[in-house]
Motif scaffolding. Structure first.
Motif, mmCIF file in Angstrom:
data_model
loop_
_atom_site.group_PDB
_atom_site.id
_atom_site.type_symbol
_atom_site.label_atom_id
_atom_site.label_comp_id
_atom_site.label_asym_id
_atom_site.label_seq_id
_atom_site.Cartn_x
_atom_site.Cartn_y
_atom_site.Cartn_z
ATOM 1 N N GLU A 43 41.513 44.794 32.537
ATOM 2 C CA GLU A 43 42.951 45.044 32.495
ATOM 3 C C GLU A 43 43.430 45.738 33.766
ATOM 4 O OE1 GLU A 43 44.640 43.471 30.458
ATOM 5 O OE2 GLU A 43 43.167 43.025 28.911
ATOM 6 N N SER A 44 42.583 46.564 34.330
ATOM 7 C CA SER A 44 42.918 47.210 35.600
ATOM 8 C C SER A 44 43.076 46.171 36.702
ATOM 9 C CB SER A 44 41.828 48.227 35.970
ATOM 10 O OG SER A 44 42.098 48.802 37.216
ATOM 11 N N ILE A 48 46.458 45.159 38.846
ATOM 12 C CA ILE A 48 46.489 45.141 40.309
ATOM 13 C C ILE A 48 47.025 43.805 40.811
ATOM 14 C CG2 ILE A 48 45.017 45.103 42.372
ATOM 15 C CD1 ILE A 48 43.221 47.182 40.825
ATOM 16 N N ILE A 49 46.550 42.713 40.238
ATOM 17 C CA ILE A 49 47.003 41.382 40.660
ATOM 18 C C ILE A 49 48.497 41.209 40.374
ATOM 19 C CG2 ILE A 49 46.785 38.912 40.182
ATOM 20 C CD1 ILE A 49 43.720 39.539 39.725
ATOM 21 N N ALA A 50 48.936 41.658 39.197
ATOM 22 C CA ALA A 50 50.361 41.562 38.859
ATOM 23 C C ALA A 50 51.208 42.352 39.852
ATOM 24 C CB ALA A 50 50.598 42.057 37.432
ATOM 25 N N GLU A 58 55.286 40.883 34.534
ATOM 26 C CA GLU A 58 53.819 40.846 34.455
ATOM 27 C C GLU A 58 53.232 42.230 34.693
ATOM 28 O OE1 GLU A 58 51.692 37.787 36.591
ATOM 29 O OE2 GLU A 58 53.304 36.352 36.194
ATOM 30 N N ILE A 59 53.835 42.979 35.606
ATOM 31 C CA ILE A 59 53.363 44.355 35.866
ATOM 32 C C ILE A 59 53.495 45.182 34.588
ATOM 33 C CG2 ILE A 59 53.793 46.489 37.149
ATOM 34 C CD1 ILE A 59 54.797 44.634 39.476
ATOM 35 N N ILE A 60 54.636 45.080 33.927
ATOM 36 C CA ILE A 60 54.853 45.837 32.687
ATOM 37 C C ILE A 60 53.852 45.407 31.623
ATOM 38 C CG2 ILE A 60 56.481 46.205 30.784
ATOM 39 C CD1 ILE A 60 58.729 45.957 32.955
ATOM 40 N N LEU A 66 46.559 47.708 30.003
ATOM 41 C CA LEU A 66 45.666 48.707 30.600
ATOM 42 C C LEU A 66 45.755 50.029 29.845
ATOM 43 C CD1 LEU A 66 43.716 49.730 32.767
ATOM 44 C CD2 LEU A 66 45.710 50.081 34.261
ATOM 45 N N TRP A 67 46.957 50.484 29.583
ATOM 46 C CA TRP A 67 47.124 51.735 28.832
ATOM 47 C C TRP A 67 46.507 51.620 27.447
ATOM 48 C CZ3 TRP A 67 52.701 53.998 29.752
ATOM 49 C CH2 TRP A 67 52.856 54.302 31.103
#
Length: 105
Positions: A43-44, A48-50, A58-60, A66-67
């Motif tokens: 997930e990390s 990073i890719i997002a 996608e970042i959200i 990840l969280w």
């Protein structure tokens, strides 16, 4: 903001004792810490890719994953998310250099 963190933590704790065939979280717990850590790593990387691609949604989404998996790791380790929040609060207002220098060597 911490209400959802506490609610999620309570559910994650409950799932530790659930049937792995009926719960994704229970299945992760049943596979052990290495599997949980592998998911945190995956997930990390996806986060990073997002971020690199600069796609807000996608970042959200990936940060939420990840969280979520990090919280599973914390529960597995017997660490309350509030412990992490308290550490962030302790660091608030300190420069990064100050904070790093204050750590035990």
């Amino acid at each position: 903001m911490t209400d959802i963190i506490q609610k999620l933590t309570d559910v994650l704790k409950e799932r530790k004792d659930s049937d792995p065939s009926s719960s994704y979280v229970a299945s992760l717990y049943s596979k052990g810490l290495n599997s949980i850590l592998k998911k945190v790593g995956e997930e990390s990387a996806e986060t990073i890719i997002a971020a690199k691609d600069g796609k807000r949604e996608e970042i959200i989404y990936e940060t939420a994953d990840l969280w979520f998996h990090t919280m599973i790791m914390l529960v597995e380790q017997g660490i309350e998310p509030n412990d992490v929040l308290q550490e962030l609060e302790r660091r608030f207002g300190l420069s990064g250099i100050e904070e790093k220098n204050s750590r035990p060597k």
